[in-house]
Write a protein that holds these residues in place. Sequence first.
Motif, PDB file in Angstrom:
ATOM      1  N   SER A 172      -6.090   1.160   3.135  1.00 18.81           N
ATOM      2  CA  SER A 172      -5.754   1.142   1.709  1.00 18.81           C
ATOM      3  C   SER A 172      -5.593  -0.272   1.167  1.00 18.81           C
ATOM      4  O   SER A 172      -5.203  -0.437   0.015  1.00 18.81           O
ATOM      5  N   LYS A 173      -5.852  -1.272   2.044  1.00 14.40           N
ATOM      6  CA  LYS A 173      -5.739  -2.679   1.639  1.00 14.40           C
ATOM      7  C   LYS A 173      -4.350  -2.991   1.102  1.00 14.40           C
ATOM      8  O   LYS A 173      -4.182  -3.610   0.047  1.00 14.40           O
ATOM      9  N   VAL A 174      -3.345  -2.557   1.843  1.00 20.06           N
ATOM     10  CA  VAL A 174      -1.946  -2.814   1.493  1.00 20.06           C
ATOM     11  C   VAL A 174      -1.414  -3.920   2.388  1.00 20.06           C
ATOM     12  O   VAL A 174      -1.570  -3.871   3.604  1.00 20.06           O
ATOM     13  N   SER A 175      -0.809  -4.910   1.772  1.00 18.16           N
ATOM     14  CA  SER A 175      -0.251  -6.027   2.533  1.00 18.16           C
ATOM     15  C   SER A 175       1.272  -6.027   2.539  1.00 18.16           C
ATOM     16  O   SER A 175       1.890  -6.763   3.310  1.00 18.16           O
ATOM     17  N   LEU A 176       1.899  -5.224   1.673  1.00 17.21           N
ATOM     18  CA  LEU A 176       3.359  -5.151   1.605  1.00 17.21           C
ATOM     19  C   LEU A 176       3.760  -3.692   1.464  1.00 17.21           C
ATOM     20  O   LEU A 176       3.398  -3.022   0.497  1.00 17.21           O
ATOM     21  N   LEU A 177       4.516  -3.186   2.459  1.00 17.64           N
ATOM     22  CA  LEU A 177       4.946  -1.799   2.453  1.00 17.64           C
ATOM     23  C   LEU A 177       6.464  -1.756   2.371  1.00 17.64           C
ATOM     24  O   LEU A 177       7.155  -2.404   3.163  1.00 17.64           O
ATOM     25  N   LEU A 178       6.996  -0.982   1.434  1.00 15.70           N
ATOM     26  CA  LEU A 178       8.429  -0.901   1.196  1.00 15.70           C
ATOM     27  C   LEU A 178       8.936   0.502   1.463  1.00 15.70           C
ATOM     28  O   LEU A 178       8.209   1.480   1.313  1.00 15.70           O
ATOM     29  N   GLN A 179      10.225   0.586   1.831  1.00 16.85           N
ATOM     30  CA  GLN A 179      10.887   1.874   1.924  1.00 16.85           C
ATOM     31  C   GLN A 179      11.296   2.324   0.524  1.00 16.85           C
ATOM     32  O   GLN A 179      11.591   1.501  -0.331  1.00 16.85           O
ATOM     33  N   PRO A 180      11.341   3.628   0.257  1.00 21.37           N
ATOM     34  CA  PRO A 180      11.704   4.090  -1.082  1.00 21.37           C
ATOM     35  C   PRO A 180      13.065   3.594  -1.539  1.00 21.37           C
ATOM     36  O   PRO A 180      13.279   3.354  -2.723  1.00 21.37           O
ATOM     37  N   ALA A 189       1.015   6.346  -7.568  1.00 24.22           N
ATOM     38  CA  ALA A 189      -0.131   5.645  -6.979  1.00 24.22           C
ATOM     39  C   ALA A 189       0.284   4.697  -5.871  1.00 24.22           C
ATOM     40  O   ALA A 189      -0.548   4.290  -5.061  1.00 24.22           O
ATOM     41  N   TYR A 190       1.558   4.344  -5.819  1.00 29.55           N
ATOM     42  CA  TYR A 190       2.021   3.399  -4.802  1.00 29.55           C
ATOM     43  C   TYR A 190       2.393   4.086  -3.485  1.00 29.55           C
ATOM     44  O   TYR A 190       2.683   3.412  -2.514  1.00 29.55           O
ATOM     45  N   ASP A 191       2.435   5.413  -3.442  1.00 26.81           N
ATOM     46  CA  ASP A 191       2.927   6.134  -2.268  1.00 26.81           C
ATOM     47  C   ASP A 191       1.856   6.187  -1.189  1.00 26.81           C
ATOM     48  O   ASP A 191       0.754   6.682  -1.416  1.00 26.81           O
ATOM     49  N   LEU A 192       2.191   5.684  -0.010  1.00 34.05           N
ATOM     50  CA  LEU A 192       1.254   5.644   1.120  1.00 34.05           C
ATOM     51  C   LEU A 192       1.638   6.668   2.187  1.00 34.05           C
ATOM     52  O   LEU A 192       1.043   6.695   3.256  1.00 34.05           O
TER      53      LEU A 192
END
Length: 258
Positions: A172-180, A189-192
């Motif tokens: 998904s070309k995500v470089s920064l993943l956050l916890q809710p 759209a941000y939910d992975l």
Amino acid sequence: MMKLIRNSALVAAISLAALSANPALAQKNKDKNKDQEAAAAPAAAPVSNVVQGIAVANLQAAIANADAFRIAQQQRPVTYKPQLDQAQARGNALEAQIKPMIDRFNAARQGTLTPALQTQLQGQARAIQELQEKGKQEIQQILLPVALSEAFVNEQLEEKLDQAVQKAMEKSKVSLLLQPGAVVARANAYDLTDEIVTELNALLPTAQLVPPQGWEPREIREARAQQAAQQGAARPAAAPAPAAAAPAKPAGPQPEGR
């Protein structure tokens, strides 16, 4: 900005009133505004202003929605039916044993609370509490294999979770993943999470339901290892071995060398 918005709204309202009073002018302005609307379209606020490279994921939800977890949840009541039935029977027997005690306790409380009665009630309350605690421990011991199975399945998924997250982020070309919990608000759209579930399903389609003999959850293993390390650090160092004693010299005069 707020003043500009209010003025624009006022102009729009006035224009609408004028166009309603003059249908010909309304049609003329309608045709004229087609090109203006096309030109103004890029300036309109986008429906979803998503920043690429950032996403949010609920990792616990990803585990709970994985196929391996759901299949295990379906199989566990069948595999561990004897333990579940035994725990249910023990719980029913415990309730039947405690209920009359509680009824007597509540009935005695309705009388005059003399010092003797208060002492009696305190003894009854302790007996009920001790019996409840003992029964709870018995039921937990009966259900221990079930709890170990749940922990075993979770640990298998957790071991694949980091790999699943990395794969989902890469695709998904995500470089920064956050916890809710670290986000105040977000768009869907941000939910992975769903992408992580897909990767978990590929990495671990099914999980082993029954742990091997003697298996313990990671938390217990780590606690044991930490305790052993602390005990090893607290153990006094071994005393150094005594130095070898020098050979005793023979008594009396020694012969002279040549």
